[in-house]
Design an enzyme around this catalytic site. Structure first.
Site, PDB file in Angstrom:
ATOM      1  N   CYS A 115      39.024  -9.862   2.982  1.00 39.42           N
ATOM      2  CA  CYS A 115      39.872 -10.965   2.494  1.00 39.42           C
ATOM      3  C   CYS A 115      41.179 -10.474   1.870  1.00 39.42           C
ATOM      4  O   CYS A 115      42.106 -11.261   1.692  1.00 39.42           O
ATOM      5  CB  CYS A 115      39.106 -11.806   1.482  1.00 39.42           C
ATOM      6  SG  CYS A 115      37.501 -12.314   2.088  1.00 39.42           S
ATOM      7  N   HIS A 255      43.389 -15.966  -3.024  1.00 40.20           N
ATOM      8  CA  HIS A 255      42.527 -16.045  -1.839  1.00 40.20           C
ATOM      9  C   HIS A 255      41.579 -17.229  -2.020  1.00 40.20           C
ATOM     10  O   HIS A 255      41.019 -17.423  -3.099  1.00 40.20           O
ATOM     11  CB  HIS A 255      41.752 -14.737  -1.689  1.00 40.20           C
ATOM     12  CG  HIS A 255      40.590 -14.851  -0.758  1.00 40.20           C
ATOM     13  ND1 HIS A 255      40.722 -15.352   0.522  1.00 40.20           N
ATOM     14  CD2 HIS A 255      39.272 -14.559  -0.923  1.00 40.20           C
ATOM     15  CE1 HIS A 255      39.533 -15.346   1.106  1.00 40.20           C
ATOM     16  NE2 HIS A 255      38.637 -14.875   0.248  1.00 40.20           N
ATOM     17  N   ASN A 285      36.554 -20.590   3.529  1.00 30.97           N
ATOM     18  CA  ASN A 285      37.038 -19.225   3.282  1.00 30.97           C
ATOM     19  C   ASN A 285      37.349 -18.568   4.631  1.00 30.97           C
ATOM     20  O   ASN A 285      36.443 -18.325   5.421  1.00 30.97           O
ATOM     21  CB  ASN A 285      35.936 -18.466   2.522  1.00 30.97           C
ATOM     22  CG  ASN A 285      36.293 -17.018   2.236  1.00 30.97           C
ATOM     23  OD1 ASN A 285      37.205 -16.450   2.835  1.00 30.97           O
ATOM     24  ND2 ASN A 285      35.548 -16.411   1.334  1.00 30.97           N
TER      25      ASN A 285
HETATM   26  O1  UT7 Z   1      35.849 -14.046   0.177  1.00 29.45           O
HETATM   27  C1  UT7 Z   1      35.579 -13.139  -0.844  1.00 29.45           C
HETATM   28  C2  UT7 Z   1      34.153 -12.824  -0.953  1.00 29.45           C
HETATM   29  N1  UT7 Z   1      33.295 -13.963  -1.215  1.00 29.45           N
HETATM   30  C3  UT7 Z   1      33.198 -14.523  -2.433  1.00 29.45           C
HETATM   31  O2  UT7 Z   1      33.937 -14.173  -3.343  1.00 29.45           O
HETATM   32  C4  UT7 Z   1      32.125 -15.529  -2.621  1.00 29.45           C
HETATM   33  C5  UT7 Z   1      31.710 -15.592  -4.050  1.00 29.45           C
HETATM   34  N2  UT7 Z   1      30.534 -16.381  -4.298  1.00 29.45           N
HETATM   35  C6  UT7 Z   1      30.442 -17.739  -4.176  1.00 29.45           C
HETATM   36  O3  UT7 Z   1      31.386 -18.398  -3.744  1.00 29.45           O
HETATM   37  C7  UT7 Z   1      29.192 -18.419  -4.673  1.00 29.45           C
HETATM   38  O4  UT7 Z   1      28.376 -17.457  -5.277  1.00 29.45           O
HETATM   39  C8  UT7 Z   1      28.364 -19.154  -3.567  1.00 29.45           C
HETATM   40  C9  UT7 Z   1      29.102 -20.420  -3.168  1.00 29.45           C
HETATM   41  C10 UT7 Z   1      28.166 -18.254  -2.369  1.00 29.45           C
HETATM   42  C11 UT7 Z   1      27.006 -19.573  -4.112  1.00 29.45           C
HETATM   43  O5  UT7 Z   1      27.169 -20.390  -5.263  1.00 29.45           O
HETATM   44  P1  UT7 Z   1      26.376 -20.056  -6.605  1.00 29.45           P
HETATM   45  O6  UT7 Z   1      26.729 -21.104  -7.565  1.00 29.45           O
HETATM   46  O7  UT7 Z   1      26.676 -18.633  -6.980  1.00 29.45           O
HETATM   47  O8  UT7 Z   1      24.883 -20.253  -6.161  1.00 29.45           O
HETATM   48  P2  UT7 Z   1      23.665 -19.228  -6.235  1.00 29.45           P
HETATM   49  O9  UT7 Z   1      23.790 -18.194  -5.170  1.00 29.45           O
HETATM   50  O10 UT7 Z   1      23.493 -18.745  -7.649  1.00 29.45           O
HETATM   51  O11 UT7 Z   1      22.472 -20.164  -5.895  1.00 29.45           O
HETATM   52  C12 UT7 Z   1      22.087 -21.274  -6.765  1.00 29.45           C
HETATM   53  C13 UT7 Z   1      21.054 -22.108  -6.055  1.00 29.45           C
HETATM   54  C14 UT7 Z   1      19.924 -21.295  -5.435  1.00 29.45           C
HETATM   55  O12 UT7 Z   1      18.720 -22.038  -5.566  1.00 29.45           O
HETATM   56  P3  UT7 Z   1      17.686 -21.728  -6.730  1.00 29.45           P
HETATM   57  O13 UT7 Z   1      17.264 -20.304  -6.524  1.00 29.45           O
HETATM   58  O14 UT7 Z   1      18.434 -21.936  -7.998  1.00 29.45           O
HETATM   59  O15 UT7 Z   1      16.610 -22.722  -6.485  1.00 29.45           O
HETATM   60  C15 UT7 Z   1      20.289 -21.224  -3.985  1.00 29.45           C
HETATM   61  O16 UT7 Z   1      19.170 -21.048  -3.132  1.00 29.45           O
HETATM   62  O17 UT7 Z   1      21.656 -22.804  -4.968  1.00 29.45           O
HETATM   63  C16 UT7 Z   1      20.906 -22.579  -3.771  1.00 29.45           C
HETATM   64  N3  UT7 Z   1      21.834 -22.622  -2.653  1.00 29.45           N
HETATM   65  C17 UT7 Z   1      22.113 -23.752  -1.972  1.00 29.45           C
HETATM   66  N4  UT7 Z   1      21.664 -25.008  -2.107  1.00 29.45           N
HETATM   67  C18 UT7 Z   1      22.127 -25.938  -1.265  1.00 29.45           C
HETATM   68  C19 UT7 Z   1      22.587 -21.607  -2.114  1.00 29.45           C
HETATM   69  N5  UT7 Z   1      23.308 -22.074  -1.105  1.00 29.45           N
HETATM   70  C20 UT7 Z   1      23.032 -23.401  -0.986  1.00 29.45           C
HETATM   71  C21 UT7 Z   1      23.501 -24.410  -0.129  1.00 29.45           C
HETATM   72  N6  UT7 Z   1      23.016 -25.674  -0.304  1.00 29.45           N
HETATM   73  N7  UT7 Z   1      24.404 -24.184   0.852  1.00 29.45           N
END
Ligand code: UT7
Length: 328
Positions: A115, A255, A285
């Site tokens: 990125c 970004h 993204n």
């Molecule tokens: O481009 C540069 C590199 N990329 C980034 O910088 C990305 C950075 N990270 C992010 O944007 C975020 O971490 C994500 C959008 C990928 C994830 O969001 P988050 O708030 O960090 O969620 P999480 O991974 O902590 O997951 C929270 C919960 C989990 O469920 P439990 O374990 O709490 O029951 C996940 O399984 O959300 C669940 N989850 C979803 N639920 C519904 C993860 N993805 C989804 C989804 N729909 N698509």
């Protein structure tokens, strides 16, 4: 060419017509429009159709940037295609684009910094123009990330989209153009965002392909914190180096990784939310393409004016990060 600055003379963007909405994703994995919107800010992302490939969009974006810069493709000395999703392994997508554009006098190559690729490319182009090794440079960020997305993995498939953005750089007079750049990387965080298969370490066999070894794996939550800290720190560095304050910036384009990352970086830097540009709702993204697409949209919408201080900041897999400060 003493004391010349490199400035952006023209920008362009292109993306596939195909769109994947949150409603579409609700039919594919266990997710919801509400979760995707509140956790990422994304409503839709572009997705290339079968038969479409990265350089198609890169060439379209580049043609627009060249036309707006009012130069001939043969005047381009340097062509950088920032991508982690090239057309093929050999030759570089840069060389493929060069041929399509008729930019036969350019040194063309690909740059893999995920990125942050576009800002790494701007940094190289700036150095070559300032040192007189190039007069005009074309820097492109182009990705077809959806080819490496596992549409059974809800933690990644809702994030990524396809597209390309381009900028032509050349010498500018006075106090305009790129004022400071910083690029950085730290390979210790490699496994926060990576695709293990498809290279020389783990070639694609029917078994590794079936196991999805070529798909992106991401530890989003860990990456989130590093992204906010790194982008804010490096943005502060270019401001401090040039003696400007966050208040002086008229347009900030981070970004487009996640709306919550954008908000947290803007908050950390204490920049007015009015000057922060976001298009993540429409594109998701798009990795190296996200900043040049956003920049081209800002130019088209009249969000950037002559003399404005523009701050760009990026963060991506590797991990890589960087910032560029310029006077438009
Ligand atoms: O481009 C540069 C590199 N990329 C980034 O910088 C990305 C950075 N990270 C992010 O944007 C975020 O971490 C994500 C959008 C990928 C994830 O969001 P988050 O708030 O960090 O969620 P999480 O991974 O902590 O997951 C929270 C919960 C989990 O469920 P439990 O374990 O709490 O029951 C996940 O399984 O959300 C669940 N989850 C979803 N639920 C519904 C993860 N993805 C989804 C989804 N729909 N698509």
């Amino acid at each position: 060419m003493a004391n010349v600055n490199a400035g952006i003379l023209g920008t362009g963007r292109a993306y596939p017509e195909g769109v994947l909405t949150n409603a579409d994703l609700e039919q594919m994995v266990d997710t919801s429009d509400e979760w995707i919107t509140s956790r990422t800010g994304i409503k839709q992302r572009h997705k290339a159709a079968e038969g479409e490939y990265t350089s198609m969009f890169a060439v379209r974006a580049a043609r627009q940037a060249i036309e707006r810069a009012k130069i001939d493709p043969l005047e381009i000395d340097l062509l950088i295609c920032a991508t982690v999703t090239p057309d093929q392994v050999l030759p570089s997508t840069g060389c493929i684009i060069q041929t399509e554009l008729g930019a036969h006098k350019a040194a063309a190559f690909d740059l893999a910094a995920a990125c942050s690729g576009f800002l790494f490319g701007l940094t190289l182009a700036n150095t070559m123009i300032k040192t007189g090794q190039a007069r005009y440079a074309l820097v492109i960020g182009a990705e077809l990330l959806t080819r490496y997305v596992d549409y059974t993995d809800r933690s990644t498939c809702v994030i990524f989209g396809d597209g390309a953005g381009a900028a032509v750089l050349g010498p500018v007079e006075g106090e305009r153009g790129i004022l400071a750049t910083r690029i950085r990387s730290d390979g210790r965080y490699t496994e926060q965002l990576f695709a293990p298969g498809g290279g020389t370490r783990m070639g694609l066999t029917p078994e590794s392909f079936a196991a999805g070894a070529h798909f992106y794996k991401m530890r989003g939550n860990e990456l989130f914190k590093v992204a906010v800290r790194s982008m804010a720190d490096v943005a502060r560095e270019v401001l401090e180096e040039t003696g400007y304050k966050a208040d002086d910036v008229k347009l900030f384009i981070p970004h487009q990784a996640n709306q919550r990352i954008t908000d947290a970086v803007a908050n950390n830097l204490k920049v007015d939310s009015q000057i922060v540009y976001s298009n993540i709702a429409m594109h998701g993204n798009t990795s190296s393409a996200s900043i040049p697409i956003a920049l081209d949209e800002c130019v088209e919408m009249g969000r950037v004016h002559d003399g404005d201080l523009v701050l760009l900041a990026s963060f991506g897999g590797g991990v890589t990060w960087g910032a560029v400060l310029m006077r438009w």
